[in-house]
Structure formats: structure tokens, C-alpha cells
Design a protein around this motif. Structure first.
Motif, PDB file in Angstrom:
ATOM      1  N   ASP A 141       2.212  -0.384   5.418  1.00  0.00           N
ATOM      2  CA  ASP A 141       2.455   0.672   6.400  1.00  0.00           C
ATOM      3  C   ASP A 141       1.841   0.271   7.734  1.00  0.00           C
ATOM      4  N   GLU A 142       2.656   0.279   8.754  1.00  0.00           N
ATOM      5  CA  GLU A 142       2.162  -0.074  10.078  1.00  0.00           C
ATOM      6  C   GLU A 142       0.990   0.827  10.469  1.00  0.00           C
ATOM      7  N   VAL A 161       7.375  -1.437  -0.090  1.00  0.00           N
ATOM      8  CA  VAL A 161       7.811  -1.903   1.228  1.00  0.00           C
ATOM      9  C   VAL A 161       8.986  -1.043   1.693  1.00  0.00           C
ATOM     10  N   GLY A 162       8.972  -0.649   2.966  1.00  0.00           N
ATOM     11  CA  GLY A 162      10.092   0.106   3.515  1.00  0.00           C
ATOM     12  C   GLY A 162      11.204  -0.836   3.971  1.00  0.00           C
ATOM     13  N   ASP A 163      12.364  -0.276   4.260  1.00  0.00           N
ATOM     14  CA  ASP A 163      13.461  -1.102   4.772  1.00  0.00           C
ATOM     15  C   ASP A 163      13.462  -1.050   6.303  1.00  0.00           C
ATOM     16  N   GLY A 166      12.064   2.080   7.594  1.00  0.00           N
ATOM     17  CA  GLY A 166      10.742   2.509   7.138  1.00  0.00           C
ATOM     18  C   GLY A 166      10.847   3.256   5.815  1.00  0.00           C
ATOM     19  N   PHE A 167      10.017   4.289   5.640  1.00  0.00           N
ATOM     20  CA  PHE A 167      10.018   5.072   4.403  1.00  0.00           C
ATOM     21  C   PHE A 167      10.586   6.467   4.664  1.00  0.00           C
ATOM     22  N   LEU A 183      -1.780  -0.211   3.461  1.00  0.00           N
ATOM     23  CA  LEU A 183      -2.269  -1.501   3.957  1.00  0.00           C
ATOM     24  C   LEU A 183      -1.479  -1.911   5.183  1.00  0.00           C
ATOM     25  N   GLY A 184      -2.163  -2.417   6.199  1.00  0.00           N
ATOM     26  CA  GLY A 184      -1.491  -2.916   7.396  1.00  0.00           C
ATOM     27  C   GLY A 184      -1.463  -4.436   7.414  1.00  0.00           C
ATOM     28  N   GLY A 186      -1.267  -6.205  10.523  1.00  0.00           N
ATOM     29  CA  GLY A 186      -1.421  -6.636  11.907  1.00  0.00           C
ATOM     30  C   GLY A 186      -0.710  -5.707  12.860  1.00  0.00           C
ATOM     31  N   VAL A 188       1.837  -5.861  14.874  1.00  0.00           N
ATOM     32  CA  VAL A 188       3.276  -5.878  15.178  1.00  0.00           C
ATOM     33  C   VAL A 188       4.076  -5.415  13.965  1.00  0.00           C
ATOM     34  N   SER A 189       5.065  -4.549  14.189  1.00  0.00           N
ATOM     35  CA  SER A 189       5.972  -4.150  13.114  1.00  0.00           C
ATOM     36  C   SER A 189       6.974  -5.288  12.892  1.00  0.00           C
ATOM     37  N   HIS A 191       9.845  -7.515  10.324  1.00  0.00           N
ATOM     38  CA  HIS A 191      10.911  -7.215   9.378  1.00  0.00           C
ATOM     39  C   HIS A 191      10.335  -7.133   7.960  1.00  0.00           C
TER      40      HIS A 191
HETATM   41  C1  LIG Z   1      11.026  -3.169   9.855  1.00  0.00           C
HETATM   42  S1  LIG Z   1       9.677  -2.326   9.152  1.00  0.00           S
HETATM   43  C2  LIG Z   1      10.112  -0.620   9.354  1.00  0.00           C
HETATM   44  C3  LIG Z   1      10.288  -0.188  10.763  1.00  0.00           C
HETATM   45  C4  LIG Z   1      10.708   1.234  10.888  1.00  0.00           C
HETATM   46  N1  LIG Z   1      11.406   1.369  12.127  1.00  0.00           N
HETATM   47  C5  LIG Z   1       9.526   2.184  10.859  1.00  0.00           C
HETATM   48  O1  LIG Z   1       9.172   2.697  11.903  1.00  0.00           O
HETATM   49  O2  LIG Z   1       8.932   2.436   9.821  1.00  0.00           O
HETATM   50  C6  LIG Z   1       9.977  -2.533   7.439  1.00  0.00           C
HETATM   51  C7  LIG Z   1       8.793  -2.366   6.532  1.00  0.00           C
HETATM   52  O3  LIG Z   1       7.969  -3.532   6.563  1.00  0.00           O
HETATM   53  C8  LIG Z   1       6.610  -3.181   6.388  1.00  0.00           C
HETATM   54  N2  LIG Z   1       5.897  -3.565   7.614  1.00  0.00           N
HETATM   55  C9  LIG Z   1       6.423  -4.132   8.733  1.00  0.00           C
HETATM   56  N3  LIG Z   1       5.475  -4.404   9.631  1.00  0.00           N
HETATM   57  C10 LIG Z   1       4.304  -4.002   9.076  1.00  0.00           C
HETATM   58  C11 LIG Z   1       2.945  -4.023   9.520  1.00  0.00           C
HETATM   59  N4  LIG Z   1       2.601  -4.497  10.707  1.00  0.00           N
HETATM   60  N5  LIG Z   1       1.994  -3.527   8.693  1.00  0.00           N
HETATM   61  C12 LIG Z   1       2.327  -3.050   7.467  1.00  0.00           C
HETATM   62  N6  LIG Z   1       3.595  -3.012   6.995  1.00  0.00           N
HETATM   63  C13 LIG Z   1       4.578  -3.482   7.783  1.00  0.00           C
HETATM   64  C14 LIG Z   1       6.574  -1.681   6.144  1.00  0.00           C
HETATM   65  O4  LIG Z   1       6.613  -1.442   4.752  1.00  0.00           O
HETATM   66  C15 LIG Z   1       7.847  -1.225   6.822  1.00  0.00           C
HETATM   67  O5  LIG Z   1       8.312   0.002   6.302  1.00  0.00           O
END
Ligand SMILES: C[S@@+](CC[C@H](N)C(=O)[O-])C[C@H]1O[C@@H](n2cnc3c(N)ncnc32)[C@H](O)[C@@H]1O
Length: 208
Positions: A141-142, A161-163, A166-167, A183-184, A186, A188-189, A191
Motif C-alpha cells: 500500500d502506497e 497487491v492491487g491492480d 488500487g484496491f 507495507l510501503g 518507497g 513512488v507508486s 506498476h
Molecule cells: C499501480 S498501483 C495502484 C495505483 C492506483 N492508482 C492507486 O491509487 O491505488 C498497483 C498496486 O501496486 C502496489 N504498489 C505500487 N506502488 C507501491 C508503493 N510505492 N508502495 C506499496 N505498494 C505499491 C499496490 O498494491 C498498488 O495497489
């Protein structure tokens, strides 16, 4: 055994998508296929210690889950089309039963969504029945606490893991109710498949 659970909010649970346009005809199942490759495959090999669940919440056949067990599966190729064919065949197999029904060695399908996955996890990581062991389940989770500063239970970790979206709220609530640790990875969000690669790398470095 490591486990990755990828939740596809709109990914189709039916096999009627076009292999020549997976992204455009499957509710973005392509995102989940890339996650599958990232979790299960390494250069010239398979991670035999990994199980991947693709949770398909899209379309009238939803919810369904496709499970790939690295310890048993064979003939897995890294290209998205081959992975798409595997998922398509699994979804079209038409086998019915309780829980996960094996289509071929290492490949199984279950009716149901996240609940089917939670029921399939080893008891030790089912926080509802064994709250003290809930720390083995993690949701990526970001903005959450960085994985580099976190203790990870390396025995039976499961990562949700989200798509690309997200979730969804329902999944978030269910995971929170199970006491899953956020858990994060870092600032940056990234893929979803890259998030999985980062986790695999972290576990590899820790010797899991
Ligand atoms: C492309 S991201 C989702 C973006 C979506 N627009 C959102 O706001 O949730 C896909 C998934 O990768 C994981 N993810 C991506 N970047 C992450 C980060 N910096 N920290 C933790 N998880 C991350 C999370 O599980 C997230 O739901």
C-alpha cells in the motif's frame, strides 16, 4: 512458501477475451498476467517456492480465482500471450467443485473472490483464527511503513497487491478485518508487477 495475491477489480472471470487484445477485452487482465510473470518467473526458471493467486472480480462470471503453484506447475513461458492462454484455458475448463479445482498440475480455479483465497491459506496466516500469526500477511500500500524498515516473517508470507486501480473498498475492509499489515515500497507508486519485483528482491536479499 511465498504467496502473492493480485486483485483485479475489473479483470474478467470468463475466458472469452481476445488473445490479440488482452488489454482491451479483458478488464485489464494483462496487468495481472504481468504480475504473474514477475512473481513466478526468473531468468531461465521458475520460483518453486511461490504461489500466485489472480483474483478476478470483473464480468458476469465473477468472482473467481486462478491459482498458480510454482512447486507443481510446468511449461510456463514468460510472454504475456502464453500466460493469457493458460488463464483462458483454466477459465474455460468448466470444472466445478468445492474450493480450488485443479485443471492441470499446479493450475487451479476456484469460485469466489478474496474469501476463497483466505480459505486456501495455511492456517498460520489466517489471522481470524490465529490472530498472533496475522503478521505473516501483508498488503502492499502506497504511503505505508517502508518494507526496508519492517520485519517480514519469511516462513509463510502472503502479499496482497492491487491492480492499476488500487484496491476496492470491499477488499480493503476484508484485509483490515484480518489484521493484515500494510507495507510501503518507497515514495513512488509503481506498476503492480514492479511492486512484486521489489518485494521478491527484498525477500531474495533477506535469504528467504
Ligand atoms: C499501480 S498501483 C495502484 C495505483 C492506483 N492508482 C492507486 O491509487 O491505488 C498497483 C498496486 O501496486 C502496489 N504498489 C505500487 N506502488 C507501491 C508503493 N510505492 N508502495 C506499496 N505498494 C505499491 C499496490 O498494491 C498498488 O495497489
Amino acid at each position: 512458501m511465498r504467496r502473492f495475491v493480485v486483485i483485479g477489480q475489473q479483470a474478467t472471470a470468463a475466458g472469452d477475451f481476445l488473445l490479440i487484445d488482452v488489454a482491451g477485452t479483458s478488464g485489464r487482465l494483462d496487468v495481472l498476467l504481468r504480475c504473474l510473470r514477475a512473481a513466478l518467473l526468473v531468468s531461465h526458471g521458475l520460483r518453486r517456492d511461490t504461489v500466485v493467486y489472480l483474483v478476478l472480480l470483473g464480468g458476469p462470471r465473477a468472482p473467481r480465482v486462478v491459482r498458480f503453484d510454482g512447486s507443481a506447475i510446468r511449461f510456463v513461458r514468460p510472454d504475456e500471450r502464453s500466460l493469457g492462454v493458460m488463464v483462458q484455458k483454466a477459465l474455460e475448463a468448466g470444472l466445478e467443485g468445492c474450493g480450488f479445482v485443479e485443471i492441470r498440475s499446479g493450475l487451479a480455479v476456484a469460485e469466489g473472490g478474496l474469501d476463497a483465497v483466505l480459505a486456501d491459506l495455511p492456517r498460520a496466516v489466517r489471522a481470524v483464527e490465529a490472530p498472533s500469526a496475522g503478521a505473516s500477511a501483508y498488503v502492499l500500500d502506497e504511503g505505508a511503513r517502508d518494507i526496508r524498515d519492517a520485519e517480514i516473517d519469511l516462513r509463510e508470507p502472503v502479499f496482497f497487491v492491487g491492480d492499476h486501480l488500487g484496491f476496492d473498498d470491499g477488499s480493503r475492509l476484508l484485509l483490515a478485518a484480518h489484521g493484515v499489515t500494510r507495507l510501503g515500497l518507497g515514495p513512488v507508486s509503481v506498476h503492480a508487477e514492479d511492486a512484486i519485483t521489489l518485494v521478491c528482491n527484498e525477500l531474495d536479499r533477506r535469504g528467504a
